[in-house]
Design a protein around this motif. Structure first.
Motif, PDB file in Angstrom:
ATOM      1  N   GLN A  67      30.409  20.961  18.054  1.00 16.83           N
ATOM      2  CA  GLN A  67      31.790  21.021  18.475  1.00 16.83           C
ATOM      3  C   GLN A  67      32.617  21.514  17.303  1.00 16.83           C
ATOM      4  O   GLN A  67      32.149  21.490  16.164  1.00 16.83           O
ATOM      5  CB  GLN A  67      32.282  19.662  18.943  1.00 16.83           C
ATOM      6  N   TYR A  68      33.796  21.996  17.620  1.00 14.75           N
ATOM      7  CA  TYR A  68      34.691  22.467  16.574  1.00 14.75           C
ATOM      8  C   TYR A  68      35.170  21.273  15.758  1.00 14.75           C
ATOM      9  O   TYR A  68      35.563  20.248  16.321  1.00 14.75           O
ATOM     10  CB  TYR A  68      35.878  23.181  17.215  1.00 14.75           C
ATOM     11  N   LEU A  69      35.109  21.371  14.431  1.00 12.10           N
ATOM     12  CA  LEU A  69      35.439  20.251  13.549  1.00 12.10           C
ATOM     13  C   LEU A  69      36.680  20.589  12.712  1.00 12.10           C
ATOM     14  O   LEU A  69      36.555  21.176  11.634  1.00 12.10           O
ATOM     15  CB  LEU A  69      34.259  19.934  12.621  1.00 12.10           C
ATOM     16  N   PRO A  70      37.867  20.232  13.190  1.00 10.76           N
ATOM     17  CA  PRO A  70      39.097  20.584  12.458  1.00 10.76           C
ATOM     18  C   PRO A  70      39.086  20.090  11.018  1.00 10.76           C
ATOM     19  O   PRO A  70      39.596  20.759  10.123  1.00 10.76           O
ATOM     20  CB  PRO A  70      40.201  19.877  13.257  1.00 10.76           C
ATOM     21  N   HIS A  71      38.463  18.948  10.807  1.00  9.06           N
ATOM     22  CA  HIS A  71      38.419  18.373   9.465  1.00  9.06           C
ATOM     23  C   HIS A  71      37.703  19.295   8.474  1.00  9.06           C
ATOM     24  O   HIS A  71      38.080  19.393   7.299  1.00  9.06           O
ATOM     25  CB  HIS A  71      37.711  17.013   9.542  1.00  9.06           C
ATOM     26  N   VAL A  72      36.670  19.991   8.963  1.00 11.32           N
ATOM     27  CA  VAL A  72      35.919  20.915   8.105  1.00 11.32           C
ATOM     28  C   VAL A  72      36.813  22.071   7.655  1.00 11.32           C
ATOM     29  O   VAL A  72      36.766  22.504   6.503  1.00 11.32           O
ATOM     30  CB  VAL A  72      34.660  21.427   8.853  1.00 11.32           C
ATOM     31  N   VAL A  73      37.663  22.547   8.573  1.00 17.68           N
ATOM     32  CA  VAL A  73      38.580  23.634   8.212  1.00 17.68           C
ATOM     33  C   VAL A  73      39.596  23.144   7.186  1.00 17.68           C
ATOM     34  O   VAL A  73      39.913  23.850   6.223  1.00 17.68           O
ATOM     35  CB  VAL A  73      39.273  24.187   9.473  1.00 17.68           C
ATOM     36  N   GLU A  74      40.068  21.925   7.372  1.00 23.55           N
ATOM     37  CA  GLU A  74      40.998  21.360   6.375  1.00 23.55           C
ATOM     38  C   GLU A  74      40.348  21.305   5.000  1.00 23.55           C
ATOM     39  O   GLU A  74      40.956  21.664   4.000  1.00 23.55           O
ATOM     40  CB  GLU A  74      41.409  19.930   6.771  1.00 23.55           C
ATOM     41  N   LEU A  75      39.078  20.861   4.946  1.00 20.59           N
ATOM     42  CA  LEU A  75      38.387  20.789   3.660  1.00 20.59           C
ATOM     43  C   LEU A  75      38.221  22.180   3.061  1.00 20.59           C
ATOM     44  O   LEU A  75      38.395  22.381   1.860  1.00 20.59           O
ATOM     45  CB  LEU A  75      37.016  20.125   3.838  1.00 20.59           C
ATOM     46  N   ASP A  76      37.918  23.168   3.909  1.00 17.98           N
ATOM     47  CA  ASP A  76      37.701  24.530   3.433  1.00 17.98           C
ATOM     48  C   ASP A  76      38.996  25.131   2.873  1.00 17.98           C
ATOM     49  O   ASP A  76      38.954  25.974   1.989  1.00 17.98           O
ATOM     50  CB  ASP A  76      37.177  25.391   4.582  1.00 17.98           C
ATOM     51  N   GLN A  77      40.139  24.689   3.388  1.00 16.58           N
ATOM     52  CA  GLN A  77      41.408  25.298   2.983  1.00 16.58           C
ATOM     53  C   GLN A  77      42.173  24.455   1.981  1.00 16.58           C
ATOM     54  O   GLN A  77      43.283  24.808   1.585  1.00 16.58           O
ATOM     55  CB  GLN A  77      42.259  25.548   4.227  1.00 16.58           C
ATOM     56  N   ARG A  78      41.559  23.341   1.588  1.00 19.73           N
ATOM     57  CA  ARG A  78      42.221  22.448   0.641  1.00 19.73           C
ATOM     58  C   ARG A  78      42.496  23.190  -0.663  1.00 19.73           C
ATOM     59  O   ARG A  78      41.663  23.926  -1.166  1.00 19.73           O
ATOM     60  CB  ARG A  78      41.281  21.267   0.389  1.00 19.73           C
ATOM     61  N   GLN A  79      43.662  22.988  -1.197  1.00 21.25           N
ATOM     62  CA  GLN A  79      43.996  23.598  -2.490  1.00 21.25           C
ATOM     63  C   GLN A  79      43.108  22.972  -3.555  1.00 21.25           C
ATOM     64  O   GLN A  79      42.878  21.771  -3.532  1.00 21.25           O
ATOM     65  CB  GLN A  79      45.463  23.336  -2.832  1.00 21.25           C
ATOM     66  N   PRO A  80      42.602  23.789  -4.482  1.00 21.44           N
ATOM     67  CA  PRO A  80      41.777  23.198  -5.541  1.00 21.44           C
ATOM     68  C   PRO A  80      42.588  22.210  -6.363  1.00 21.44           C
ATOM     69  O   PRO A  80      43.760  22.437  -6.642  1.00 21.44           O
ATOM     70  CB  PRO A  80      41.349  24.396  -6.390  1.00 21.44           C
ATOM     71  N   GLU A  81      41.950  21.103  -6.715  1.00 19.69           N
ATOM     72  CA  GLU A  81      42.624  20.137  -7.572  1.00 19.69           C
ATOM     73  C   GLU A  81      42.666  20.700  -8.989  1.00 19.69           C
ATOM     74  O   GLU A  81      42.034  21.694  -9.288  1.00 19.69           O
ATOM     75  CB  GLU A  81      41.835  18.820  -7.582  1.00 19.69           C
ATOM     76  N   ARG A  82      43.406  20.032  -9.840  1.00 16.61           N
ATOM     77  CA  ARG A  82      43.408  20.420 -11.249  1.00 16.61           C
ATOM     78  C   ARG A  82      41.965  20.484 -11.735  1.00 16.61           C
ATOM     79  O   ARG A  82      41.162  19.620 -11.421  1.00 16.61           O
ATOM     80  CB  ARG A  82      44.167  19.355 -12.044  1.00 16.61           C
ATOM     81  N   LYS A  83      41.659  21.547 -12.475  1.00 20.87           N
ATOM     82  CA  LYS A  83      40.290  21.679 -12.966  1.00 20.87           C
ATOM     83  C   LYS A  83      39.998  20.558 -13.957  1.00 20.87           C
ATOM     84  O   LYS A  83      40.784  20.294 -14.856  1.00 20.87           O
ATOM     85  CB  LYS A  83      40.126  23.035 -13.665  1.00 20.87           C
ATOM     86  N   LEU A  84      38.889  19.871 -13.745  1.00 18.80           N
ATOM     87  CA  LEU A  84      38.499  18.819 -14.674  1.00 18.80           C
ATOM     88  C   LEU A  84      38.128  19.443 -16.010  1.00 18.80           C
ATOM     89  O   LEU A  84      37.661  20.578 -16.062  1.00 18.80           O
ATOM     90  CB  LEU A  84      37.276  18.073 -14.131  1.00 18.80           C
ATOM     91  N   THR A  85      38.317  18.699 -17.091  1.00 20.92           N
ATOM     92  CA  THR A  85      37.742  19.138 -18.358  1.00 20.92           C
ATOM     93  C   THR A  85      36.238  18.882 -18.298  1.00 20.92           C
ATOM     94  O   THR A  85      35.755  18.130 -17.443  1.00 20.92           O
ATOM     95  CB  THR A  85      38.324  18.356 -19.548  1.00 20.92           C
ATOM     96  N   PHE A  86      35.522  19.500 -19.224  1.00 22.04           N
ATOM     97  CA  PHE A  86      34.077  19.325 -19.265  1.00 22.04           C
ATOM     98  C   PHE A  86      33.728  17.845 -19.427  1.00 22.04           C
ATOM     99  O   PHE A  86      32.849  17.315 -18.748  1.00 22.04           O
ATOM    100  CB  PHE A  86      33.512  20.160 -20.421  1.00 22.04           C
ATOM    101  N   ALA A  87      34.446  17.173 -20.308  1.00 18.67           N
ATOM    102  CA  ALA A  87      34.174  15.746 -20.546  1.00 18.67           C
ATOM    103  C   ALA A  87      34.425  14.931 -19.277  1.00 18.67           C
ATOM    104  O   ALA A  87      33.640  14.040 -18.930  1.00 18.67           O
ATOM    105  CB  ALA A  87      35.033  15.232 -21.696  1.00 18.67           C
ATOM    106  N   GLU A  88      35.508  15.235 -18.569  1.00 18.63           N
ATOM    107  CA  GLU A  88      35.812  14.502 -17.325  1.00 18.63           C
ATOM    108  C   GLU A  88      34.727  14.743 -16.274  1.00 18.63           C
ATOM    109  O   GLU A  88      34.315  13.835 -15.559  1.00 18.63           O
ATOM    110  CB  GLU A  88      37.169  14.943 -16.766  1.00 18.63           C
ATOM    111  N   TYR A  89      34.285  16.005 -16.196  1.00 13.33           N
ATOM    112  CA  TYR A  89      33.232  16.348 -15.234  1.00 13.33           C
ATOM    113  C   TYR A  89      31.943  15.582 -15.545  1.00 13.33           C
ATOM    114  O   TYR A  89      31.325  14.997 -14.648  1.00 13.33           O
ATOM    115  CB  TYR A  89      32.996  17.856 -15.271  1.00 13.33           C
TER     116      TYR A  89
END
Ligand SMILES: [Ca+2]
Length: 332
Positions: free
Chosen positions: A65-87
């Motif tokens: 079935q069509y999963l609207p939540h998946v589209v929301e995840l695909d279009q989510r704005q990237p969060e602030r990039k983690l630093t290497f240490a945070e990652y």
């Protein structure tokens, strides 16, 4: 861009309507539903033309079935990039380290057989397994054909996801996994190795020889498939991934970069030293200097295998995390 308003409104309509539960009968929601069903009919035609049995497609599409939540995840704005240490802090937790050591010990015989066949050190197989799915604990709980159908229909990278959907149907047609067990991430990465369906078709192996390639529940198939994939990407089974290093204060960081490959003895002459207690010997493979967060941050001397891990997942952070995890469980 002119197609966007239509696409947005169609998506909004689908999100508002419990799809497939709504009887066809006019109105915009029904039109949207019929669009999605027409799309699936096209996929069905292509899949049949490629020899996939109608019964397989029926069974898979019963759960699609069509999963609207998946589209929301695909279009989510990237969060602030983690630093290497945070990652690293996020990916290499104490729990994951403890689990990795335990899995290395518990599966030592299997991992030796995997090594004999694919020439990949056990610690790297375990590290990839841990970073990809936390040793099978976080495979994702999306029905993969539904995620892929949604993403293919929605349109951003549509052709790629349509090809992945047809590959997923082939995997079902080969009876590797029951349709209702074909679970993965919202973006279609499947099972304990998080393979996309096309990767599965090319690289998953039936390591225990039971006739099925089962990367969801079969430990031998999971570890064998990880080793086969990284091996086919060009892994050197007698080399490591790289070393964290310390640069001298006057170091010219323009020397860094993925193409900066030179003998480790040259780096040593430039004042580069190993971080930690194990010094560089000069017998390491040729290495490039990589600065995950740019000048002033962590510095890594990386060997060819680092590039191989990046072919698996094109992220410096990911590749380094796999290397750190492998090193922290075993130096062999
Ligand atoms: Ca198997």
């Amino acid at each position: 861009m002119s197609a966007m308003p239509f696409r947005l409104s169609r998506r909004a309509l689908l999100a508002a309507a419990p799809l497939l539960a709504v009887p066809l009968g006019g109105g915009p929601a029904a039109a949207a539903e019929s669009d999605f069903n027409a799309f699936l009919a096209g996929v069905r035609r292509d899949a049949s033309a490629q020899g996939i049995r109608p019964g397989t497609i029926d069974l898979a599409f019963r759960y699609v079935q069509y999963l609207p939540h998946v589209v929301e995840l695909d279009q989510r704005q990237p969060e602030r990039k983690l630093t290497f240490a945070e990652y690293l802090q996020k990916v290499i937790t104490q729990q994951r380290l403890d689990d990795a050591r335990q899995h290395l010990a518990d599966n030592s015989q299997l991992l030796q057989r995997v090594r004999q066949r694919f020439n990949v050190q056990p610690r790297f197989v375990v590290a990839l397994w841990g970073v990809e799915s936390d040793f099978g604990k976080t495979m994702g709980d999306y029905f993969v054909p539904a995620s892929l159908a949604t993403l293919a229909f929605e349109g951003r990278r549509g052709p790629m996801f349509r090809a992945e959907l047809i590959a997923a149907l082939k995997i079902l047609d080969q009876a590797n996994v029951r349709a209702d067990s074909m679970r993965g991430s919202w973006a279609g990465a499947m099972g304990q190795c998080q393979f996309m369906p096309t990767t599965f078709l090319s690289y998953a192996v039936d390591f225990d020889g039971d006739g099925r390639r089962d990367i969801w529940t079969n430990r031998a198939d999971v570890l064998g498939s990880i080793a086969n994939y990284i091996s086919r990407l060009g892994w050197h089974g007698n080399e490591s991934w790289g070393r964290q290093v310390v640069l001298p204060s006057n170091f010219d960081e323009r020397l860094a970069g993925p193409e900066s490959r030179r003998p480790v003895a040259d780096w040593t002459r430039l004042g580069v030293r190993a971080a930690g207690s194990v010094p560089l010997t000069g017998h390491e493979p040729d290495a490039s200097l990589v600065l995950p967060d740019g000048p002033g941050g962590t510095a890594l001397l990386v060997f060819d295998n680092f590039r191989v891990i990046k072919k698996w997942n094109n992220s410096t952070y990911f590749a380094a995390a796999v290397g750190y995890l492998a090193d922290s469980i075993d130096r062999g």
